[in-house]
Design an enzyme around this catalytic site. Sequence first.
Site, PDB file in Angstrom:
ATOM      1  CB  CYS A  41       4.884  31.139  36.269  1.00  0.00           C
ATOM      2  SG  CYS A  41       4.482  31.557  34.584  1.00  0.00           S
TER       3      CYS A  41
ATOM      4  NE  ARG B  95       3.136  27.672  40.965  1.00  0.00           N
ATOM      5  CZ  ARG B  95       2.101  28.265  41.545  1.00  0.00           C
ATOM      6  NH1 ARG B  95       1.604  27.780  42.644  1.00  0.00           N
ATOM      7  NH2 ARG B  95       1.573  29.355  41.011  1.00  0.00           N
TER       8      ARG B  95
ATOM      9  CD1 TRP C 174       1.554  25.687  32.316  1.00  0.00           C
ATOM     10  CD2 TRP C 174       0.357  27.527  31.881  1.00  0.00           C
ATOM     11  NE1 TRP C 174       0.339  25.298  31.795  1.00  0.00           N
ATOM     12  CE2 TRP C 174      -0.409  26.402  31.514  1.00  0.00           C
ATOM     13  CE3 TRP C 174      -0.204  28.794  31.688  1.00  0.00           C
ATOM     14  CZ2 TRP C 174      -1.686  26.487  30.984  1.00  0.00           C
ATOM     15  CZ3 TRP C 174      -1.475  28.887  31.156  1.00  0.00           C
ATOM     16  CH2 TRP C 174      -2.203  27.750  30.808  1.00  0.00           C
TER      17      TRP C 174
ATOM     18  CG  ASN D 214       2.316  33.082  38.482  1.00  0.00           C
ATOM     19  OD1 ASN D 214       1.742  32.878  37.422  1.00  0.00           O
ATOM     20  ND2 ASN D 214       1.895  32.587  39.633  1.00  0.00           N
ATOM     21  N   GLY D 215       1.692  35.628  36.165  1.00  0.00           N
ATOM     22  CA  GLY D 215       0.500  36.453  35.996  1.00  0.00           C
ATOM     23  C   GLY D 215       0.424  36.942  34.568  1.00  0.00           C
TER      24      GLY D 215
ATOM     25  CD  GLU E 206     -12.597  14.115  40.017  1.00  0.00           C
ATOM     26  OE1 GLU E 206     -12.970  15.114  39.397  1.00  0.00           O
ATOM     27  OE2 GLU E 206     -11.451  14.018  40.497  1.00  0.00           O
TER      28      GLU E 206
ATOM     29  CE  LYS F 264      -8.424  13.774  38.589  1.00  0.00           C
ATOM     30  NZ  LYS F 264      -9.158  14.633  39.476  1.00  0.00           N
TER      31      LYS F 264
ATOM     32  CD  GLU G 289      -6.641  16.122  35.688  1.00  0.00           C
ATOM     33  OE1 GLU G 289      -6.210  17.274  35.620  1.00  0.00           O
ATOM     34  OE2 GLU G 289      -7.290  15.705  36.660  1.00  0.00           O
TER      35      GLU G 289
ATOM     36  CG  HIS H  41     -32.104  12.356  26.582  1.00  0.00           C
ATOM     37  ND1 HIS H  41     -33.393  12.545  26.154  1.00  0.00           N
ATOM     38  CD2 HIS H  41     -32.198  11.749  27.791  1.00  0.00           C
ATOM     39  CE1 HIS H  41     -34.238  12.090  27.073  1.00  0.00           C
ATOM     40  NE2 HIS H  41     -33.526  11.603  28.076  1.00  0.00           N
TER      41      HIS H  41
ATOM     42  CE  LYS I  93      -2.581  20.017  43.027  1.00  0.00           C
ATOM     43  NZ  LYS I  93      -3.599  18.964  42.808  1.00  0.00           N
TER      44      LYS I  93
END
Length: 612
Positions: free
Chosen positions: A2, A27, A75, A101-102, A485, A489, A492, A508, A607
């Site tokens: 948020c 965010r 969010w 927010n939380g 990485e 990328k 997402e 394997h 974010k």
Amino acid sequence: MCGIIGYTGPRRVVPVLLEGLRKLEYRGYDSAGLVYFLDGGLVKHRAPGKLEKLAAVVDEQIGVASFCGLGHTRWATHGIPSLDNAHPHSDCSGNLVVVHNGIIENYSTLRQELRARGHRFTSETDTEVLAHLIEEYLTDDLPAAVRAALARVDGSYAVGVLWAGAPKTLVAARNHSPLVLGVDAEASYMASDIPALLPYTNQVIFLDDREMAVLTPGVITYQSVDDGRSLRKQVTTIEWNAAMAEKSGFRHFMLKEIFEQPQAIINTVSGRIVPDTGRIDLPEIGLADEVLAGIERIALVACGTSWHAALVAKYWLEKWAAIPVDVDIASEFRYRRLLINERVLVIAISQSGETADTLASIRLASALGARVLTICNVVGSTMTREADGVIYTHAGPEIGVASTKAFTSQLAALFLFTLHLARVRDAAPAEQLAELGQALIDVARVIERELPLLQTRIQVLVERYYDSRDFLFVGRGLNFPIALEGALKLKEISYIHAEGYAAGELKHGPIALIDKEMPVMALVPRDSVYRKSISNVEEIKARQGRLLLVGTQGDGHLSSLTDDVLYLPEVHEELNPLLYTIPAQLIAYEIANRRGCDVDQPRNLAKSVTVE
Ligand code: M6R
């Protein structure tokens, strides 16, 4: 997570709130809302979905003569994204509102209790209990009522409160969720993050846990959430400016930030390598050479992309500083038995300095006696305040949800730290360390030169890959974390299922996935594991995998294996991770762009992950 923005001052508040929310969009959010004081009451607007929806709802009120208000991007944690669950949330009278927010962990008990006392709830959120709880305690002293309510709350919060009874006043409070206040002569601001304040002020105050602030135009006072004791806070000057948080002609923040990487690396290295001697100077490290020399083990903790930087650093630190290194995902670190003591150095790596799991990890490590260092991009963020020392990355504000320039700057900072520790521990000859320092500067120049060429080449290649369902990235040694990485990328921002593997691990299990539909981006520089990597590539080719190779200029063997080769200049082998990250980022970006994805704000992502 948020985003909160609050303003009280001489400007008309609605444009300030909308602009602040725009700056916080990165965010991550799924609904938005705002509230302002007008004619003795509060006016609230909310909308599910993107900010344009809220902007359309408030369109006619844009110039309204209100000068104090709060805005919020939500969010979802408790309750689906919907109009009813969007913030701000009100008490029964509608005269008091809260943005938050939380997570309020005991919200269900509080809700039952408040219901029994006659409070009517209109949402499924944990936040709404806070509005009703404050209402319970409110007589005529808003800060006292907020304190009384927060005393009943377990969990994390950054909150903003507005009450019709105190027209030009905002109350802010924080516990485990970020909140930064902005000051200038005439106005006061609160926000979840610095970019929202930059158009107005670079003078900020970071609230610490269990601290509250009362904001009136141009004046902010501080007090303890626990006992109301007044507090003195220090103003921090932020060196970033508003233009740094703009797209500057690029289509997306992510692309701009990819192209900013050479400068971000140079800025991170700049002034830290002493000319002539090549010694590393890290003034904010907060750990004397003698302390570092006595360290027996390093534990690196981080999340997501920052964790990938930690994985690269393990190779460097063990090789050059000859010290054992563990690497942990912060959400795992914090819930296992930790064999940590004062002889362990814990290094937390974080772009934001606010990631909840990483922050919890450093708190645990400190409590166990470890020294804590953080590699961080945001000046004054919680981690930088709580760690014993800091190595700042100087990447500038990173707005794209997909971390790019923060990653390569973290690598640069970690490499500098490796060279520093190697000298302190007398683990490698000074000339060799000086040569490595120079190689770090050189790689930034190579990246700068190669970036436009790579992008053009990748834009062509992408036509053959953009509609893939799955994607593999493989690499060995220092490039194994870069394969991870690359996969992160791609998944997402493009929503293509992607996995990164150590190339030697393919047989394997994952090799079973290879067929003519499966693209594999293999990072195969001419390094010390080149021959092994090529054998792995041959195995993929033998099973008709679609190879996209990234290797060293002049390596003709690669083009005999596939048509799709991206050639990169040879740099010092230790610095390959910085260089090989670039094509991985660009392929992800161009594929996502080609698929029409929302590159800067991918679905479901935030974010800065400030809740567990
Ligand atoms: O701010 P931090 O570096 O602590 O963030 C860690 C992760 O949340 C972050 O790297 C995330 O994985 C990015 N979206 C990756 O692009």
